[in-house]
Each structure stands twice: as C-alpha cells, then as structure tokens.
Design a protein around this motif. Structure first.
Motif, PDB file in Angstrom:
ATOM      1  N   ILE A 220       0.865  -1.183   0.000  1.00 53.51           N
ATOM      2  CA  ILE A 220       0.000   0.000   0.000  1.00 53.51           C
ATOM      3  C   ILE A 220       0.899   1.230   0.000  1.00 53.51           C
ATOM      4  N   PRO A 221       0.713   2.163  -0.938  1.00 53.36           N
ATOM      5  CA  PRO A 221       1.593   3.343  -1.020  1.00 53.36           C
ATOM      6  C   PRO A 221       1.663   4.089   0.308  1.00 53.36           C
ATOM      7  N   TRP A 222       2.873   4.515   0.627  1.00 51.29           N
ATOM      8  CA  TRP A 222       3.089   5.279   1.866  1.00 51.29           C
ATOM      9  C   TRP A 222       2.428   6.644   1.769  1.00 51.29           C
ATOM     10  N   GLY A 223       1.854   7.103   2.829  1.00 49.94           N
ATOM     11  CA  GLY A 223       1.217   8.416   2.851  1.00 49.94           C
ATOM     12  C   GLY A 223      -0.277   8.365   2.631  1.00 49.94           C
ATOM     13  N   GLN A 224      -0.808   7.249   2.175  1.00 56.34           N
ATOM     14  CA  GLN A 224      -2.248   7.132   1.994  1.00 56.34           C
ATOM     15  C   GLN A 224      -2.922   6.991   3.362  1.00 56.34           C
ATOM     16  N   LYS A 225      -3.955   7.781   3.572  1.00 54.78           N
ATOM     17  CA  LYS A 225      -4.660   7.758   4.848  1.00 54.78           C
ATOM     18  C   LYS A 225      -5.680   6.625   4.834  1.00 54.78           C
ATOM     19  N   ILE A 226      -5.471   5.691   5.731  1.00 51.74           N
ATOM     20  CA  ILE A 226      -6.353   4.526   5.822  1.00 51.74           C
ATOM     21  C   ILE A 226      -6.886   4.442   7.241  1.00 51.74           C
ATOM     22  N   GLU A 227      -8.170   4.185   7.355  1.00 51.73           N
ATOM     23  CA  GLU A 227      -8.809   4.099   8.658  1.00 51.73           C
ATOM     24  C   GLU A 227      -9.489   2.740   8.824  1.00 51.73           C
ATOM     25  N   ALA A 228      -9.723   2.404  10.061  1.00 52.76           N
ATOM     26  CA  ALA A 228     -10.418   1.141  10.342  1.00 52.76           C
ATOM     27  C   ALA A 228     -11.840   1.187   9.801  1.00 52.76           C
ATOM     28  N   LYS A 229     -12.359   0.012   9.490  1.00 52.44           N
ATOM     29  CA  LYS A 229     -13.727  -0.185   8.992  1.00 52.44           C
ATOM     30  C   LYS A 229     -13.899   0.193   7.525  1.00 52.44           C
ATOM     31  N   GLN A 230     -12.818   0.615   6.856  1.00 49.73           N
ATOM     32  CA  GLN A 230     -12.963   0.913   5.428  1.00 49.73           C
ATOM     33  C   GLN A 230     -13.067  -0.394   4.636  1.00 49.73           C
ATOM     34  N   LEU A 231     -13.896  -0.373   3.611  1.00 50.55           N
ATOM     35  CA  LEU A 231     -14.202  -1.569   2.830  1.00 50.55           C
ATOM     36  C   LEU A 231     -13.059  -1.917   1.889  1.00 50.55           C
ATOM     37  N   VAL A 232     -12.798  -3.213   1.741  1.00 46.78           N
ATOM     38  CA  VAL A 232     -11.780  -3.719   0.814  1.00 46.78           C
ATOM     39  C   VAL A 232     -12.481  -4.571  -0.233  1.00 46.78           C
ATOM     40  N   ILE A 233     -12.212  -4.292  -1.506  1.00 49.59           N
ATOM     41  CA  ILE A 233     -12.822  -5.020  -2.610  1.00 49.59           C
ATOM     42  C   ILE A 233     -11.742  -5.452  -3.596  1.00 49.59           C
ATOM     43  N   THR A 234     -12.106  -6.372  -4.472  1.00 47.32           N
ATOM     44  CA  THR A 234     -11.164  -6.796  -5.510  1.00 47.32           C
ATOM     45  C   THR A 234     -11.039  -5.703  -6.566  1.00 47.32           C
ATOM     46  N   SER A 235      -9.852  -5.592  -7.136  1.00 44.42           N
ATOM     47  CA  SER A 235      -9.621  -4.564  -8.158  1.00 44.42           C
ATOM     48  C   SER A 235      -9.778  -5.095  -9.574  1.00 44.42           C
ATOM     49  N   GLY A 236      -9.587  -6.395  -9.765  1.00 48.00           N
ATOM     50  CA  GLY A 236      -9.691  -6.958 -11.111  1.00 48.00           C
ATOM     51  C   GLY A 236      -8.482  -6.736 -11.979  1.00 48.00           C
ATOM     52  N   LEU A 237      -7.421  -6.145 -11.418  1.00 48.21           N
ATOM     53  CA  LEU A 237      -6.257  -5.815 -12.237  1.00 48.21           C
ATOM     54  C   LEU A 237      -5.461  -7.047 -12.646  1.00 48.21           C
ATOM     55  N   GLY A 238      -5.643  -8.156 -11.918  1.00 46.98           N
ATOM     56  CA  GLY A 238      -4.904  -9.363 -12.266  1.00 46.98           C
ATOM     57  C   GLY A 238      -5.475 -10.101 -13.461  1.00 46.98           C
ATOM     58  N   GLY A 239      -6.695  -9.751 -13.866  1.00 43.65           N
ATOM     59  CA  GLY A 239      -7.279 -10.373 -15.046  1.00 43.65           C
ATOM     60  C   GLY A 239      -7.973 -11.689 -14.784  1.00 43.65           C
ATOM     61  N   VAL A 240      -8.032 -12.143 -13.530  1.00 51.41           N
ATOM     62  CA  VAL A 240      -8.673 -13.427 -13.222  1.00 51.41           C
ATOM     63  C   VAL A 240      -9.873 -13.222 -12.309  1.00 51.41           C
ATOM     64  N   ILE A 241      -9.642 -12.639 -11.149  1.00 52.07           N
ATOM     65  CA  ILE A 241     -10.737 -12.384 -10.209  1.00 52.07           C
ATOM     66  C   ILE A 241     -11.498 -11.145 -10.654  1.00 52.07           C
ATOM     67  N   PRO A 242     -12.839 -11.205 -10.768  1.00 49.79           N
ATOM     68  CA  PRO A 242     -13.607 -10.021 -11.170  1.00 49.79           C
ATOM     69  C   PRO A 242     -13.450  -8.880 -10.186  1.00 49.79           C
ATOM     70  N   ARG A 243     -13.755  -7.701 -10.632  1.00 50.68           N
ATOM     71  CA  ARG A 243     -13.642  -6.524  -9.793  1.00 50.68           C
ATOM     72  C   ARG A 243     -14.874  -6.360  -8.897  1.00 50.68           C
ATOM     73  N   ASN A 244     -14.695  -5.536  -7.864  1.00 47.92           N
ATOM     74  CA  ASN A 244     -15.773  -5.085  -6.994  1.00 47.92           C
ATOM     75  C   ASN A 244     -16.391  -6.181  -6.130  1.00 47.92           C
ATOM     76  N   LEU A 245     -15.715  -7.308  -5.988  1.00 44.57           N
ATOM     77  CA  LEU A 245     -16.208  -8.318  -5.069  1.00 44.57           C
ATOM     78  C   LEU A 245     -15.743  -7.972  -3.659  1.00 44.57           C
ATOM     79  N   PRO A 246     -16.614  -7.953  -2.673  1.00 48.29           N
ATOM     80  CA  PRO A 246     -16.194  -7.585  -1.307  1.00 48.29           C
ATOM     81  C   PRO A 246     -15.247  -8.628  -0.725  1.00 48.29           C
ATOM     82  N   ILE A 247     -14.228  -8.151  -0.053  1.00 49.45           N
ATOM     83  CA  ILE A 247     -13.251  -9.030   0.604  1.00 49.45           C
ATOM     84  C   ILE A 247     -13.356  -8.922   2.118  1.00 49.45           C
ATOM     85  N   GLY A 248     -13.397  -7.694   2.626  1.00 44.52           N
ATOM     86  CA  GLY A 248     -13.473  -7.519   4.068  1.00 44.52           C
ATOM     87  C   GLY A 248     -13.352  -6.067   4.463  1.00 44.52           C
ATOM     88  N   TYR A 249     -12.924  -5.836   5.712  1.00 45.03           N
ATOM     89  CA  TYR A 249     -12.825  -4.497   6.271  1.00 45.03           C
ATOM     90  C   TYR A 249     -11.473  -4.320   6.965  1.00 45.03           C
TER      91      TYR A 249
END
Length: 324
Positions: A220-249
């Motif tokens: 994760i790039p340094w300097g990005q502000k990240i807080e607890a409870k923020q949603l994590v989803i798939t990006s789809g950049l790998g070309g296999v797993i579809p995008r926007n699938l929920p992963i967790g928090y």
C-alpha cells in the motif's frame, strides 16, 4: 315308615315356624340385639376382617402396578414426543438458516448483476486442510473453470484451483501458503470542499494470519490515509478475479519493515467456518494471451459499474477497477 315320615314333616314345620318367628322378631326395631345375633355378627366380623384386609391390600397393590405401568407408557410417549420436537426444531432452524443464506446469496446476485453466477454446495472439507481448500459439487459439466472466483453472499472466499467433470477444488483465501496474490482496493472516504469522495487505495493481499484470523494486505503506497472499517474489494487488475467483489474491512494499518509502504490487516467479510452454499463467479470478459479483452458469450454487454456497496463506515460506491 309313616311315623318317621310324619315325624320329619313335623320337624320341618316346627323349624319353619321357628324361623318365621325369629325373622319376625328380628325385623322389628329394637334397642339391643339378642345374644345369638351378637354372636353371629361378631363371628362374621372377625372372619370378614381376616379376609378383607389382605384382599384390600392386594387390590391396592394391583392398582399401583397398573398406575405405574400407565405412568411408564405416558413417559415413553412424552419422551418420543420430546425427541420428535427436538428433531423438528433442529430441522426448522436448519431450514431457516438455509433460507437466510439463500436470501443473502440472491441479494448479492442482484447487486452484482454484471457477473454470471453458478451456485454450488460444499461437499467436502478436509480437517487436515481446513483453512486451505474445499470441494464443491459443480465442475466442467456445469461451466466451472480454473481460477474462477468463489464467494458467499458476504464476500470472496477464494478461487477454483482444479476442476473435474462434476466437482471442483476451491483454494481459500485463508491458505496463507498460496502463490496467487489478489490485487485489491481499499475504499477510502474523503471530503473535499464539502463533497464526499471515495478514492481507491491499491494493494495486494498476500497472506493470511491464522492466529489473528486476518488477511494481510501489503504494497500500500506510503502516505495514503487509511482508517479502520474501510471496505476492501477486488480490483480486477490481475485479469482473473472479477472486480468489486467484497473481501473484508480494515482492522488496522502498520508500516512495513522498510517504511516505504504500508500493511493493512483485513477482517474477511465471509465466515470461513460456515461454508455451505457458495457462488462461482465468472467475469464479463476474459483476457487473451495477447492482452485483449474478450467478452464472454453469457454477457450481452461489457461489465458496467456495480451499485454502491455498504460497509460499516458508511455507504461507498464501488471502484472502477477489478480483481486477481
């Protein structure tokens, strides 16, 4: 002969007269009984008492045996009813739980309408590889292919590792020794000039911490502000797993060993201890060896943006990016 015959007749007549006299005498109301009456009455009372008490005790004993047998029969019937009630109650809770899971899966399918879903049931899970793989009852004959994403109604759980004709093995996200990492986005929330925006922060989910039961997202790039409870989803950049699938928090964030990037610890949305029904997800397009996007035949148009995904920190729209 006639004398003795007349004598007997006379005796009978005298006896009848005496009997009639006694009956007449005893039938009238008297203050006291005669001594013969008292004698016979006392004698009969003694004899009656001798036989009455054992007979009464035996009768009570037989009645108690009958009552005990009736209680035993009622107890058996009540136990059978209780066992049946427990069985029906267990079946009811099982049906309710299954109905709830199916409703959640239907809701997830409605939200993720740009993907093709194939529903499957978990048929095997080895105790030796509990956190690594599961086996589902769908395979090549059902359109299942290697590397397809697999999820529950709550979130992503893994990908198809190998496929047979009528079954498939799914590699779980909790398999921390796996070599295939997942490209993901953290949906942040910022307010610029009074307007809320939801920038995406990219990273890679590389492993699973079995002690804390958290996914570890690195790079994760340094300097990005990240807080607890923020949603994590798939990006789809790998070309296999579809995008926007929920992963967790996001649970917490820490700098890496060199202080150049950040590491986020993710609480999975899916419950990996309760995997019964799953959905195999096929993305709207495939990537050819040359890097071109090839739409799948099941879709009449390319994948569009997904409706907003609700997270514990608020409602955040899905990012325009995708999966593995």
């Amino acid at each position: 002969m006639s004398f003795f015959g007349n004598k007997r007749l006379i005796i009978v007549l005298v006896g009848l007269v005496f009997l009639i006299s006694v009956v007449g005498f005893t039938s009238r109301e008297r203050a006291n009984l005669t001594w013969p009456e008292m004698f016979f009455k006392d004698a009969f009372s003694v004899v009656q008492g001798i036989f009455y008490r054992p007979a009464q005790a035996f009768s009570h004993f037989l009645q108690e045996i009958g009552d005990a047998y009736n209680v035993y029969q009622e107890n058996r019937a009540l136990k059978a009813s209780l066992d049946q009630y427990a069985q029906v109650t267990a079946e009811l809770y099982s049906v309710k739980a299954q109905n709830q899971r199916l409703r959640e899966m239907l809701h997830a399918q409605t939200n993720l309408h740009d993907y093709q879903f194939r529903f499957a049931e978990v048929v095997a899970r080895s105790s030796d590889n509990w956190n690594n793989t599961i086996t589902i009852d769908k395979g090549l004959k059902n359109g299942i292919k290697k590397d397809m994403a697999v999820m529950t109604a709550k979130g992503l759980i893994g990908r198809v590792q190998s496929v047979a004709n009528f079954s498939a093995t799914v590699e779980l996200l909790t398999n921390y020794n796996r070599s295939n990492h997942i490209s993901a986005y953290i949906l942040a929330e910022q307010t610029v000039n009074g307007v809320k925006t939801y920038p995406t922060i990219s990273g890679v989910i590389e492993e699973y911490d079995p002690r804390e039961r958290l996914l570890i997202m690195r790079k994760i790039p340094w300097g990005q502000k990240i807080e607890a409870k923020q949603l994590v989803i798939t990006s789809g950049l790998g070309g296999v797993i579809p995008r926007n699938l929920p992963i967790g928090y996001v649970v917490r964030v820490a700098p890496d060993d060199y202080g150049l990037t950040q590491t986020a610890y993710i609480q999975p949305s899916a419950d990996f201890s309760q995997l019964s029904e799953v959905m195999v997800v096929e993305r709207a397009f495939s990537i050819s060896p040359s890097g071109e996007l090839i739409p799948n035949q099941q879709f009449s148009q390319p994948a569009a943006s997904i409706p907003p995904v609700s997270g514990p920190a608020g409602t955040a729209p899905a990012a325009n990016g995708g999966g593995h």
